[in-house]
Design a protein around this motif. Structure first.
Motif, PDB file in Angstrom:
ATOM      1  N   MET A   1       0.933  -1.128  -0.060  1.00 33.41           N
ATOM      2  CA  MET A   1      -0.059  -0.066   0.091  1.00 33.41           C
ATOM      3  C   MET A   1       1.081   1.575  -0.133  1.00 33.41           C
ATOM      4  SD  MET A   1      -2.927  -1.332   2.799  1.00 33.41           S
ATOM      5  CE  MET A   1      -3.860   0.036   2.583  1.00 33.41           C
ATOM      6  N   HIS A   2       1.233   1.535  -1.093  1.00 31.85           N
ATOM      7  CA  HIS A   2       2.403   2.733  -1.184  1.00 31.85           C
ATOM      8  C   HIS A   2       1.608   3.965  -1.472  1.00 31.85           C
ATOM      9  CE1 HIS A   2       5.185  -0.631  -1.517  1.00 31.85           C
ATOM     10  NE2 HIS A   2       4.661  -1.045  -2.733  1.00 31.85           N
ATOM     11  N   HIS A   3       0.296   3.963  -1.325  1.00 34.87           N
ATOM     12  CA  HIS A   3      -0.248   5.346  -1.592  1.00 34.87           C
ATOM     13  C   HIS A   3      -0.953   5.732  -0.119  1.00 34.87           C
ATOM     14  CE1 HIS A   3       0.727   4.595  -5.677  1.00 34.87           C
ATOM     15  NE2 HIS A   3       1.043   5.658  -5.874  1.00 34.87           N
ATOM     16  N   THR A   4      -0.672   5.110   0.849  1.00 34.22           N
ATOM     17  CA  THR A   4      -1.410   5.475   1.968  1.00 34.22           C
ATOM     18  C   THR A   4      -0.352   6.009   3.048  1.00 34.22           C
ATOM     19  OG1 THR A   4      -2.976   3.589   1.744  1.00 34.22           O
ATOM     20  CG2 THR A   4      -2.807   4.262   4.109  1.00 34.22           C
ATOM     21  N   VAL A   5      -0.861   7.048   3.603  1.00 33.01           N
ATOM     22  CA  VAL A   5       0.369   7.620   4.707  1.00 33.01           C
ATOM     23  C   VAL A   5      -0.495   8.136   5.999  1.00 33.01           C
ATOM     24  CG1 VAL A   5       1.651   8.651   2.706  1.00 33.01           C
ATOM     25  CG2 VAL A   5      -0.303   9.898   3.509  1.00 33.01           C
ATOM     26  N   PHE A   6       0.566   8.190   6.983  1.00 35.62           N
ATOM     27  CA  PHE A   6       0.055   8.692   8.240  1.00 35.62           C
ATOM     28  C   PHE A   6       0.724   9.907   8.435  1.00 35.62           C
ATOM     29  CE2 PHE A   6      -1.495   7.055  12.469  1.00 35.62           C
ATOM     30  CZ  PHE A   6      -1.436   8.280  13.242  1.00 35.62           C
ATOM     31  N   PRO A   7      -0.124  10.970   8.172  1.00 32.94           N
ATOM     32  CA  PRO A   7       0.588  12.380   8.191  1.00 32.94           C
ATOM     33  C   PRO A   7       1.095  12.871   9.628  1.00 32.94           C
ATOM     34  CG  PRO A   7      -1.665  12.635   7.817  1.00 32.94           C
ATOM     35  CD  PRO A   7      -1.504  11.207   8.058  1.00 32.94           C
ATOM     36  N   THR A   8       2.172  13.461   9.736  1.00 36.36           N
ATOM     37  CA  THR A   8       2.506  14.264  10.828  1.00 36.36           C
ATOM     38  C   THR A   8       2.280  15.558  11.078  1.00 36.36           C
ATOM     39  OG1 THR A   8       4.605  14.690   9.918  1.00 36.36           O
ATOM     40  CG2 THR A   8       4.127  12.529  11.142  1.00 36.36           C
ATOM     41  N   ASP A   9       1.477  16.340   9.879  1.00 36.50           N
ATOM     42  CA  ASP A   9       1.248  17.584   9.638  1.00 36.50           C
ATOM     43  C   ASP A   9      -0.191  17.767   9.126  1.00 36.50           C
ATOM     44  OD1 ASP A   9       2.210  17.436   7.445  1.00 36.50           O
ATOM     45  OD2 ASP A   9       4.234  18.292   7.819  1.00 36.50           O
ATOM     46  N   ALA A  10      -0.439  18.951   8.426  1.00 32.39           N
ATOM     47  CA  ALA A  10      -1.427  19.072   7.455  1.00 32.39           C
ATOM     48  C   ALA A  10      -1.219  18.777   6.063  1.00 32.39           C
ATOM     49  CB  ALA A  10      -2.031  20.578   7.436  1.00 32.39           C
ATOM     50  N   ALA A  11       0.120  18.420   5.683  1.00 34.13           N
ATOM     51  CA  ALA A  11       0.122  18.164   4.375  1.00 34.13           C
ATOM     52  C   ALA A  11      -0.602  17.076   3.588  1.00 34.13           C
ATOM     53  CB  ALA A  11       1.684  17.544   4.411  1.00 34.13           C
ATOM     54  N   PHE A  12      -0.898  17.153   2.220  1.00 32.16           N
ATOM     55  CA  PHE A  12      -2.032  16.386   1.690  1.00 32.16           C
ATOM     56  C   PHE A  12      -1.274  16.041   0.429  1.00 32.16           C
ATOM     57  CE2 PHE A  12      -6.749  16.035   1.786  1.00 32.16           C
ATOM     58  CZ  PHE A  12      -6.782  14.671   1.267  1.00 32.16           C
ATOM     59  N   PRO A  13      -0.943  14.932   0.155  1.00 26.91           N
ATOM     60  CA  PRO A  13      -0.389  14.413  -1.140  1.00 26.91           C
ATOM     61  C   PRO A  13      -1.231  14.823  -2.263  1.00 26.91           C
ATOM     62  CG  PRO A  13      -0.250  12.649   0.357  1.00 26.91           C
ATOM     63  CD  PRO A  13      -0.838  13.677   0.810  1.00 26.91           C
ATOM     64  N   ASN A  14      -0.550  15.297  -3.525  1.00 27.63           N
ATOM     65  CA  ASN A  14      -1.527  15.330  -4.703  1.00 27.63           C
ATOM     66  C   ASN A  14      -1.337  14.347  -5.675  1.00 27.63           C
ATOM     67  OD1 ASN A  14      -2.170  18.177  -4.330  1.00 27.63           O
ATOM     68  ND2 ASN A  14      -0.054  18.773  -4.624  1.00 27.63           N
ATOM     69  N   PRO A  15      -2.512  14.041  -6.157  1.00 32.44           N
ATOM     70  CA  PRO A  15      -3.716  14.928  -6.315  1.00 32.44           C
ATOM     71  C   PRO A  15      -4.578  14.610  -5.423  1.00 32.44           C
ATOM     72  CG  PRO A  15      -3.825  13.129  -7.945  1.00 32.44           C
ATOM     73  CD  PRO A  15      -2.371  13.023  -7.634  1.00 32.44           C
ATOM     74  N   HIS A  16      -5.559  15.605  -5.164  1.00 34.95           N
ATOM     75  CA  HIS A  16      -6.444  15.150  -3.613  1.00 34.95           C
ATOM     76  C   HIS A  16      -7.623  15.845  -4.061  1.00 34.95           C
ATOM     77  CE1 HIS A  16      -4.215  18.845  -1.771  1.00 34.95           C
ATOM     78  NE2 HIS A  16      -5.527  19.073  -1.536  1.00 34.95           N
ATOM     79  N   ALA A  17      -8.592  15.501  -3.452  1.00 32.94           N
ATOM     80  CA  ALA A  17      -9.804  16.342  -3.388  1.00 32.94           C
ATOM     81  C   ALA A  17     -10.121  17.208  -2.552  1.00 32.94           C
ATOM     82  CB  ALA A  17     -11.026  15.411  -3.275  1.00 32.94           C
ATOM     83  N   GLN A  18     -10.666  18.357  -2.767  1.00 35.05           N
ATOM     84  CA  GLN A  18     -10.908  19.577  -1.552  1.00 35.05           C
ATOM     85  C   GLN A  18     -12.267  18.738  -0.853  1.00 35.05           C
ATOM     86  OE1 GLN A  18      -8.097  20.812  -3.008  1.00 35.05           O
ATOM     87  NE2 GLN A  18      -8.790  22.207  -1.524  1.00 35.05           N
ATOM     88  N   GLY A  19     -12.244  19.031   0.572  1.00 34.66           N
ATOM     89  CA  GLY A  19     -13.297  18.421   1.318  1.00 34.66           C
ATOM     90  C   GLY A  19     -14.151  19.559   2.014  1.00 34.66           C
ATOM     91  N   TYR A  20     -15.568  19.365   2.012  1.00 34.55           N
ATOM     92  CA  TYR A  20     -16.204  20.319   2.388  1.00 34.55           C
ATOM     93  C   TYR A  20     -17.267  19.829   3.835  1.00 34.55           C
ATOM     94  CZ  TYR A  20     -15.302  21.943  -1.936  1.00 34.55           C
ATOM     95  OH  TYR A  20     -14.486  22.242  -3.265  1.00 34.55           O
ATOM     96  N   THR A  21     -17.024  20.992   4.944  1.00 36.12           N
ATOM     97  CA  THR A  21     -17.568  20.526   6.159  1.00 36.12           C
ATOM     98  C   THR A  21     -18.406  21.795   6.493  1.00 36.12           C
ATOM     99  OG1 THR A  21     -17.085  19.590   8.299  1.00 36.12           O
ATOM    100  CG2 THR A  21     -15.515  21.450   7.285  1.00 36.12           C
ATOM    101  N   ASN A  22     -19.152  21.498   7.653  1.00 38.34           N
ATOM    102  CA  ASN A  22     -19.873  22.365   8.223  1.00 38.34           C
ATOM    103  C   ASN A  22     -19.489  22.062   9.656  1.00 38.34           C
ATOM    104  OD1 ASN A  22     -21.552  20.140   8.986  1.00 38.34           O
ATOM    105  ND2 ASN A  22     -23.543  21.360   8.517  1.00 38.34           N
ATOM    106  N   GLN A  23     -18.561  21.448   9.944  1.00 33.34           N
ATOM    107  CA  GLN A  23     -18.193  21.359  11.370  1.00 33.34           C
ATOM    108  C   GLN A  23     -17.170  22.684  11.562  1.00 33.34           C
ATOM    109  OE1 GLN A  23     -17.514  17.481  13.503  1.00 33.34           O
ATOM    110  NE2 GLN A  23     -17.211  16.776  11.265  1.00 33.34           N
TER     111      GLN A  23
END
Length: 422
Positions: A254-276
């Motif tokens: 699983m070479h495209h699964t990560v446990f981030p240590t900050d807010a970095a987000f690999p590209n390409p990624h989707a934007q995410g929409y919340t009302n929280q």
């Protein structure tokens, strides 16, 4: 986190059923969903000699004929319109009934970028399945025992001399869910980019009294996983993300699964929409720091990696046939006592919902569902870019239920959500 893993402060029962990191939210709906279209990738493949399209053998799934795949296309888009879901990708894989991979809608409402199967997505409470897998590997190595008290490894835990690692992994500890604490919600939503340490998260939980004696009942709490993450680090000798990468992700391919240590987000990624959010208005949460979810919900993955993970976590066997978890330990993981949700059991960091094994996840802006139906060797993965409830239900559950009503009518993924507890 189960229910959903990303709602900050959704009600306890809701969190209980789905797999979300919950932040308590005011209601609200997404706005401005563009006209729906879809990108078809890996078009559905039907068996050359299928039975009747309506056939669904006991324990199995329907053949993905052109009629069935058309029904899926139409149904998913109808659900998106009703629930105001900007974009969703669905993957269904079977050994003998065909495959189906489709993306619908948009990944970015600002520029109209289309949703596609290759995008990185935050997976929220699905992280729990990886954290618990890491713990179970340590169990197999004799470095921890499932019936050890958490106080043996982490000091200062209320009832720490009585709560076992098994009860933490099975959501039966009685510890208050830190993500339901009002102070935590204010801290996160006032500065979504701020980092949280595991101890800070525990502090939000431990200022509340325990809710019930250990083992008495099921209550979905992200606090449990923060503690298990600390155990993995202490006994595994590595930061949690590094341990999971070395012992779970790499062996699984699983070479495209990560446990981030900050807010970095690999590209390409989707934007995410919340009302929280602090004001309840819809915002793009792609750059929010997921450290507040840590061992309970911080991870990022892709459709194809989640396709790999579904049967791997359900069987305890890596794709190359080697054991990820010993048969005896995997059996304990898949012992799924009932929860308050009819038809749903929860084992050690894993759900069994009407025969579908796996987990769902939610983090502000994103939801996912990764499940396997062992009786048919079928896998279903759903990823989408909003966590805004539709009529009190998680959008991933709404999509998952609609899909399974079509492909596996005898095994419908139907985790009901309860009203949020504000």
């Amino acid at each position: 986190m189960p229910h959903s893993s990303g709602r900050l402060r959704r009600g306890a029962v809701t969190a209980t059923a789905v797999g979300t990191l919950m932040v308590p939210l005011a209601g609200g709906t997404a706005s401005g969903v563009p006209a729906l279209g879809h990108t078809a990738t890996n078009a559905a493949v039907a068996s050359t000699d299928p039975p009747s399209p309506s056939a669904s053998p006991s324990g199995g799934v329907r053949v993905l004929t052109p009629d069935v795949t058309h029904q899926l296309d139409v149904t998913v888009q109808q659900v998106m319109r009703k629930a105001n879901i900007p974009g969703v990708t669905v993957g269904i894989w079977t050994p003998d009934k065909g495959n189906y991979v489709r993306s619908f809608g948009v990944a970015d409402k600002g520029n109209g970028q289309r949703m596609s199967p290759d995008l990185y997505m935050r997976i929220g409470s699905e992280t729990k399945t990886f954290t618990v897998t890491a713990l179970l590997k340590l169990v197999d190595e004799g470095k921890v025992g499932l019936d050890d008290p958490i106080g043996k490894y982490v000091s200062g835990v209320p009832n720490g001399d009585k709560i076992t690692l098994r009860q933490l992994a099975g959501m039966r500890s009685g510890l208050f869910n830190y993500s339901e604490d009002p102070g935590f919600f204010r801290a996160l939503t006032s500065d979504p980019q701020r980092p949280f340490t595991p101890q800070q998260l525990l502090d939000y939980s431990f200022k509340h009294p325990v809710l019930f004696p250990p083992g008495e009942k099921f209550y979905y709490s992200n606090t449990n996983l923060i503690l298990l993450g600390l155990v993995v680090e202490k006994r595994g000798g590595l930061p949690l993300g590094d341990y999971i990468e070395k012992n779970v992700l790499a062996p699984a391919g699983m070479h495209h699964t990560v446990f981030p240590t900050d807010a970095a987000f690999p590209n390409p990624h989707a934007q995410g929409y919340t009302n929280q959010t602090a004001d309840g208005k819809v915002a793009d949460a792609a750059d929010w720091n997921p450290s507040w979810g840590w061992a309970a919900g911080a991870m990022i993955s892709t459709l194809n990696d989640l396709r790999t993970w579904a049967p791997t976590v359900a069987t305890g066997v890596f794709p190359d046939g080697s054991r990820m978890i010993s048969p005896a330990t995997q059996k304990q993981r898949l012992t799924t006592p009932p929860t308050p949700i009819p038809g749903a059991g929860y084992g050690l960091g894993i759900f069994n919902v009407q025969g579908w094994i796996g987990h769902n996840g939610s983090l502000p802006g994103y939801e996912s569902l990764t499940i396997c139906l062992p009786s048919a060797k079928a896998t279903l993965v759903v990823v989408l870019n909003t966590d805004i409830n539709y009529q009190g239900a998680e959008p991933s559950t709404v999509v998952g239920q609609a899909i399974t009503e079509i492909i596996s009518p005898q095994h419908v993924f139907n985790l009901p959500a309860q009203p949020a507890a504000h």
